[in-house]
Motif scaffolding. Structure first.
Motif, short mmCIF file in Angstrom:
data_model
loop_
_atom_site.label_atom_id
_atom_site.label_comp_id
_atom_site.label_asym_id
_atom_site.label_seq_id
_atom_site.Cartn_x
_atom_site.Cartn_y
_atom_site.Cartn_z
N ALA A 53 0.62 -1.26 0.03
CA ALA A 53 0.21 0.04 0.00
C ALA A 53 0.84 1.40 -0.02
CB ALA A 53 -0.89 -0.03 1.34
N ILE A 54 2.05 1.28 0.39
CA ILE A 54 2.85 2.49 0.49
C ILE A 54 4.09 2.42 -0.31
CG2 ILE A 54 4.30 3.66 2.26
CD1 ILE A 54 2.58 2.34 4.55
N ILE A 55 4.32 3.54 -0.74
CA ILE A 55 5.22 3.62 -1.77
C ILE A 55 6.70 3.96 -1.00
CG2 ILE A 55 6.27 5.31 -3.69
CD1 ILE A 55 3.55 5.10 -4.99
N VAL A 56 6.43 5.06 0.14
CA VAL A 56 7.52 5.43 0.85
C VAL A 56 7.12 5.88 2.08
CG1 VAL A 56 7.60 7.90 -0.24
CG2 VAL A 56 9.67 7.07 0.91
N ILE A 84 -0.17 10.15 2.80
CA ILE A 84 -0.70 10.90 1.73
C ILE A 84 -0.68 10.03 0.27
CG2 ILE A 84 -0.35 13.01 0.38
CD1 ILE A 84 -1.19 13.52 3.35
N LYS A 85 -1.71 10.27 -0.31
CA LYS A 85 -2.00 9.49 -1.83
C LYS A 85 -0.67 10.17 -2.65
CE LYS A 85 -5.25 8.63 -5.45
NZ LYS A 85 -6.56 8.97 -5.77
N ASP A 86 -0.12 9.40 -3.34
CA ASP A 86 0.90 9.81 -4.28
C ASP A 86 0.76 10.80 -5.53
OD1 ASP A 86 3.54 10.44 -4.46
OD2 ASP A 86 3.98 8.50 -5.85
N ASN A 87 -0.49 11.37 -5.55
CA ASN A 87 -0.65 12.46 -6.51
C ASN A 87 -0.89 13.85 -5.77
OD1 ASN A 87 -3.41 11.98 -5.19
ND2 ASN A 87 -4.44 11.88 -7.03
N ILE A 88 -0.46 13.67 -4.57
CA ILE A 88 -0.55 15.09 -3.60
C ILE A 88 0.81 15.30 -3.29
CG2 ILE A 88 -1.42 15.97 -1.56
CD1 ILE A 88 -3.56 13.97 -1.50
N GLY A 126 4.14 9.13 4.94
CA GLY A 126 4.45 8.65 3.73
C GLY A 126 3.55 8.75 2.42
N LYS A 127 3.72 8.25 1.67
CA LYS A 127 3.07 8.55 0.48
C LYS A 127 2.42 6.97 -0.03
CE LYS A 127 3.15 11.98 -1.64
NZ LYS A 127 3.89 12.52 -2.54
N THR A 128 1.28 6.80 -0.25
CA THR A 128 0.51 5.65 -0.68
C THR A 128 0.25 5.43 -2.10
OG1 THR A 128 -1.63 6.70 -0.42
CG2 THR A 128 -0.76 5.69 1.34
N SER A 166 -7.87 5.53 -4.91
CA SER A 166 -6.92 5.55 -3.65
C SER A 166 -6.86 4.29 -2.97
CB SER A 166 -7.62 6.77 -2.89
OG SER A 166 -8.15 7.99 -3.32
N SER A 167 -6.36 3.60 -3.49
CA SER A 167 -6.06 2.00 -2.97
C SER A 167 -5.24 1.88 -2.09
CB SER A 167 -5.65 1.27 -4.47
OG SER A 167 -4.65 1.41 -5.07
N GLY A 168 -4.00 2.59 -2.18
CA GLY A 168 -3.00 2.51 -1.16
C GLY A 168 -3.67 3.00 0.33
N SER A 169 -4.26 4.37 0.09
CA SER A 169 -4.84 4.97 1.17
C SER A 169 -5.75 4.12 2.08
CB SER A 169 -5.26 6.47 0.99
OG SER A 169 -4.25 7.19 0.37
N GLY A 170 -6.70 3.45 1.20
CA GLY A 170 -7.72 2.80 1.88
C GLY A 170 -7.15 1.31 2.58
N ALA A 171 -6.15 0.68 1.81
CA ALA A 171 -5.76 -0.41 2.39
C ALA A 171 -4.80 -0.15 3.60
CB ALA A 171 -4.80 -1.40 1.11
N ALA A 172 -4.02 0.78 3.58
CA ALA A 172 -3.25 1.32 4.78
C ALA A 172 -3.86 1.51 5.92
CB ALA A 172 -2.31 2.35 4.23
#
Length: 500
Positions: A53-56, A84-88, A126-128, A166-172
């Motif tokens: 779910a997390i990029i960094v 934070i979602k990685d388009n922000i 981090g970024k999701t 916002s898949s990573g944000s929800g899963a995280a």
């Protein structure tokens, strides 16, 4: 989830999570903030390899949380961790929108919503990961996949989709990797992943939260929104995020129309005496899903709500015209964002992105960019303006507004989405058709809250609350009241494949 799956074309402690209980009252002490962040880092170390779910993320989050709690005494989110979602944009890390074309997009600046969160004492964890370009690149994409982050998996069933974008944000949030996360929505991209991952998601009225330094699709429909485990937490996060931004004219519309504190009154909020419209047709025809919905309605009725059955069928022109709007605004809005980036990015226009993808096999392995290519040729402004006026009328004045007025109800409810569908990068398989009414709120720019209401075969299902423009506080209060009345057990993620 971008509209193209739905339209016709197209931490508290582990014990708290397991119990599905609300977060405890927050004592903003450095010691507690440090302990909570340490527990989240431990969960990331244990489960992130499976969930993706997390990029960094901030390896020093525990230290930073303690420092933030000490520096912001009295703030209800001091020392709380937010992904934070990685388009922000955030100043520490690149903002990629999941695309290799923006892999080095380190702007060194915070989006205003991120700056507001820091100012309230939140720790940016981090970024999701997300569906690449917020899932607008292709009509055959798989939600939750990006070339930068790979494929996000649903922590309730690792072989099931987490939805997007916002898949990573929800899963995280479901996995307990942070106290909260921020997603973005154009049509379903906060509410769908919140529903499938069994968390709360709130898409506010467009203009409540700034979109500056957020990689755009559509200035008509885009908005960031909170994703949390409880409605109260969503209200706290929204209060910190919301506010005027001179660079985003839409935020001026909120002046004098919304409260300063969205958490105020939640504890005493009640459904008693409220007439609530039930969008029965938007519950679909799956017996197990409708049983979950009926149980939620029974909870609301026991809590004092008066339920009014509404038979609504959307005009197909609404979705058709929304698509035309998104194509036109994507080319213009994304181009403006790329041209305004500091440094020397690889791309400065949608045409540049299309060319980059075509020359990059890693981008094109699983699906193409048919929607991008269509948007590049969507240049008829007169047709766009006509489509926007019609889709807005059908969703707003002749949609939500009319349904509320004609039936004398305060808001509308329906299941948010069906259960999570199997992961399939080859065909991009989707879920149940005909479930949910979120596109009404998305097109109109009105508030839409989803709250967990149970599960189908262990797969979470959310309940949507939709109301008129600037009725964000009212929707949150209804969601909080339902949350207290809910009898369904909200289960913890299994971190296993479905059925195991």
């Amino acid at each position: 989830m971008s509209p193209f799956r739905r339209l016709p074309f197209l931490l508290g402690t582990a014990a708290l999570i397991a119990a599905g209980a609300p977060a405890c009252a927050w004592a903003d002490t450095p010691a507690r903030a440090r302990a909570e962040a340490q527990a989240q880092l431990a969960r990331i170390a244990r489960y992130e390899g499976a969930v993706n779910a997390i990029i960094v993320h901030d390896a020093n989050a525990a230290r930073d949380a303690a420092a933030a709690a000490a520096a912001h005494p009295g703030s209800p989110i001091a020392g709380r961790t937010v992904l934070i979602k990685d388009n922000i944009e955030t100043r520490e890390w690149p903002t990629t929108a999941g695309s290799l074309a923006l892999a080095g997009n380190a702007t060194g600046r915070d989006a205003p919503l991120v700056a507001r969160l820091r100012g309230a004492g939140a720790v940016i964890m981090g970024k999701t990961n997300l569906s690449e370009w917020a899932n607008i690149r292709s009509g055959s994409s798989t939600s939750g996949w990006s070339a930068v982050g790979g494929l996000t998996r649903n922590p309730h069933a690792l072989d099931r989709n987490a939805c997007g974008s916002s898949s990573g944000s929800g899963a995280a949030v479901a996995a307990g990797f942070a106290w909260a996360a921020v997603g973005t929505e154009t049509d379903g991209s906060v509410t769908c992943p919140a529903s499938l991952n069994g968390v709360v998601g709130f898409k506010p009225t467009v203009g409540l939260v700034s979109r500056t330094y957020v990689v755009p699709i559509s200035h008509s429909q885009d908005t960031p929104g909170p994703m949390t485990r409880t409605v109260a937490d969503a209200a706290l996060l929204l209060t910190a995020m919301a506010g005027p931004d001179p660079a985003d004219p839409a935020t001026a519309l909120a002046n004098g129309r919304v409260p300063r504190d969205f958490a105020a009154g939640l504890a005493a909020a009640s459904l008693k005496g409220q007439r609530i419209g039930v969008l029965r047709r938007q519950a679909g025809s799956n017996d197990k899903l409708t049983a979950v919905f009926d149980a939620a309605l029974a909870d609301m009725k026991r809590a004092g709500a008066e339920l009014v059955e509404i038979d609504y069928t959307p005009d197909p022109a609404m979705g058709r015209d929304e698509y035309g709007v998104l194509l036109f605004e994507l080319r213009e809005d994304l181009g403006a964002y790329l041209r305004g980036l500091p440094g020397k990015p690889k791309v400065r226009s949608l045409a540049d992105v299309i060319a980059f993808d075509a020359a990059t096999p890693a981008e094109m392995r699983w699906f193409g960019q048919d929607t991008f290519e269509e948007a590049e040729h969507a240049t008829d402004r007169a047709a766009y303006e006509k489509a926007r006026a019609n889709s807005l009328r059908l969703a707003g004045k002749d949609g939500i507004d009319k349904l509320l007025a004609d039936n004398r109800v305060t808001m509308l409810v329906a299941p948010t989405e069906g259960p999570a569908w199997p992961l399939d990068l080859v065909t991009g398989a989707g879920g149940l058709r005909g479930v949910g009414a979120g596109n009404l709120a998305a097109i109109a720019g009105y508030p839409h809250l989803t709250v967990p209401m149970g599960a189908v075969e262990g797969l979470p299902i959310g309940l949507s609350f939709i109301a008129g423009a600037w009725d964000d506080a009212k929707v949150l209060q209804a969601g909080a009241a339902y949350e207290r009345a809910r009898t369904a057990r909200i289960s913890a993620p299994s971190f296993r494949r479905w059925g195991e």
